[in-house]
Write a protein that holds these residues in place. Structure first.
Motif, PDB file in Angstrom:
ATOM      1  N   ARG A   1     -10.167   1.022  -3.974  1.00 10.88           N
ATOM      2  CA  ARG A   1     -10.231   2.193  -3.094  1.00 10.88           C
ATOM      3  C   ARG A   1     -11.616   2.834  -3.095  1.00 10.88           C
ATOM      4  O   ARG A   1     -11.987   3.513  -2.140  1.00 10.88           O
ATOM      5  CB  ARG A   1      -9.192   3.224  -3.527  1.00 10.88           C
TER       6      ARG A   1
ATOM      7  N   ALA B   1      -4.445  -1.152  -0.399  1.00  9.79           N
ATOM      8  CA  ALA B   1      -4.990   0.149  -0.793  1.00  9.79           C
ATOM      9  C   ALA B   1      -4.410   1.284   0.034  1.00  9.79           C
ATOM     10  O   ALA B   1      -4.643   2.456  -0.259  1.00  9.79           O
ATOM     11  CB  ALA B   1      -6.515   0.132  -0.651  1.00  9.79           C
ATOM     12  N   GLN B   2      -3.662   0.936   1.072  1.00 13.65           N
ATOM     13  CA  GLN B   2      -3.114   1.978   1.935  1.00 13.65           C
ATOM     14  C   GLN B   2      -1.888   2.622   1.305  1.00 13.65           C
ATOM     15  O   GLN B   2      -1.093   1.959   0.657  1.00 13.65           O
ATOM     16  CB  GLN B   2      -2.791   1.398   3.318  1.00 13.65           C
ATOM     17  N   LYS B   3      -1.779   3.900   1.532  1.00 12.11           N
ATOM     18  CA  LYS B   3      -0.680   4.655   0.946  1.00 12.11           C
ATOM     19  C   LYS B   3       0.667   4.144   1.472  1.00 12.11           C
ATOM     20  O   LYS B   3       0.818   3.926   2.676  1.00 12.11           O
ATOM     21  CB  LYS B   3      -0.847   6.138   1.296  1.00 12.11           C
ATOM     22  N   GLY B   4       1.581   3.968   0.576  1.00 12.44           N
ATOM     23  CA  GLY B   4       2.917   3.544   0.984  1.00 12.44           C
ATOM     24  C   GLY B   4       3.025   2.069   1.291  1.00 12.44           C
ATOM     25  O   GLY B   4       4.045   1.615   1.791  1.00 12.44           O
ATOM     26  N   SER B   5       1.948   1.311   0.996  1.00 13.98           N
ATOM     27  CA  SER B   5       1.972  -0.121   1.268  1.00 13.98           C
ATOM     28  C   SER B   5       2.881  -0.828   0.269  1.00 13.98           C
ATOM     29  O   SER B   5       2.613  -0.833  -0.925  1.00 13.98           O
ATOM     30  CB  SER B   5       0.562  -0.690   1.178  1.00 13.98           C
ATOM     31  N   ARG B   6       3.956  -1.418   0.770  1.00 11.40           N
ATOM     32  CA  ARG B   6       4.923  -2.055  -0.122  1.00 11.40           C
ATOM     33  C   ARG B   6       5.012  -3.545   0.081  1.00 11.40           C
ATOM     34  O   ARG B   6       5.692  -4.235  -0.676  1.00 11.40           O
ATOM     35  CB  ARG B   6       6.297  -1.436   0.091  1.00 11.40           C
TER      36      ARG B   6
ATOM     37  N   SER C   1       1.401  -5.192 -10.050  1.00 11.02           N
ATOM     38  CA  SER C   1       1.869  -3.891  -9.563  1.00 11.02           C
ATOM     39  C   SER C   1       2.777  -3.220 -10.574  1.00 11.02           C
ATOM     40  O   SER C   1       3.250  -3.853 -11.528  1.00 11.02           O
ATOM     41  CB  SER C   1       2.632  -4.068  -8.250  1.00 11.02           C
TER      42      SER C   1
ATOM     43  N   CYS D   1     -11.871  -0.583   0.755  1.00  4.66           N
ATOM     44  CA  CYS D   1     -10.892   0.500   0.780  1.00  4.66           C
ATOM     45  C   CYS D   1      -9.942   0.415   1.963  1.00  4.66           C
ATOM     46  O   CYS D   1      -8.906   1.079   1.983  1.00  4.66           O
ATOM     47  CB  CYS D   1     -11.570   1.860   0.725  1.00  4.66           C
TER      48      CYS D   1
END
Length: 151
Positions: A116, A127-132, A53, A122
């Motif tokens: 994605r 791949a999800q937005k904001g996945s931390r 990352s 996907c």
DNA sequence: GCCAACGTTGGC
DNA sequence: GCCAACGTTGGC
């Protein structure tokens, strides 16, 4: 057997570092969900997809395996350690980890952009937005697609 | 380097 | 127990 995705910034610890070390304690995780996965659900032999990352082209770069049962994270007890947590004690440890072993580095991995763009991948958590979340379970279906796609 | 998204902290 | 403030993550 379960599959997992572990994120790491290669500047901090890369797949090459794992290849060199062979085995390493996955320490420094300070997120309860991630801890719970390691402490409560990981089993020796589970497959780890190793993800880089915070670089130009983030993505899955190799595989490892869970190779210990969970045990307390020693770095939480060390006041000199960047991951020191005064609220964790040996009597009542707050943070747990497992050891992971190197299995392979992909010659050609799978970038986040590729993940994605693949229909069957996907919806992976990473791949999800904001996945931390740095430790996430990977379904068997996703694992099969990943392994069929990388080399 | 920017900044949106997220998790945690702590005052009330 | 709420929620504003803060620190961190991580893609871009």
């Amino acid at each position: 057997m379960q599959y997992w995705l572990l994120k790491s910034e290669p500047a901090a610890y890369s797949i090459d570092d794992l290849a060199r070390d062979g085995r390493t304690p996955w320490d420094g995780v300070r997120n309860y969900q991630a801890r719970n996965f390691m402490r409560d659900e990981m089993k020796v032999g589970d497959v780890i997809f190793f993800y880089h990352s915070n670089i130009k082209e983030p993505g899955i770069v190799g595989e490892g395996a869970v190779c210990s049962t969970p045990y307390p994270d020693e770095t939480a007890f060390d006041a000199q350690d960047p991951h020191y947590d005064p609220k964790s004690s040996r009597e009542s440890p707050r943070w747990y980890l497992v050891d992971i072993c190197f299995k392979k580095k992909y010659a050609c991995g799978l970038s986040l952009a590729q993940i994605r763009s693949v229909n069957n991948l996907c919806d992976m958590r990473v791949a999800q937005k904001g996945s931390r979340l740095s430790v996430t379970p990977v379904s068997k279906e996703h694992a099969l697609v990943i392994r069929a796609t990388v080399t």
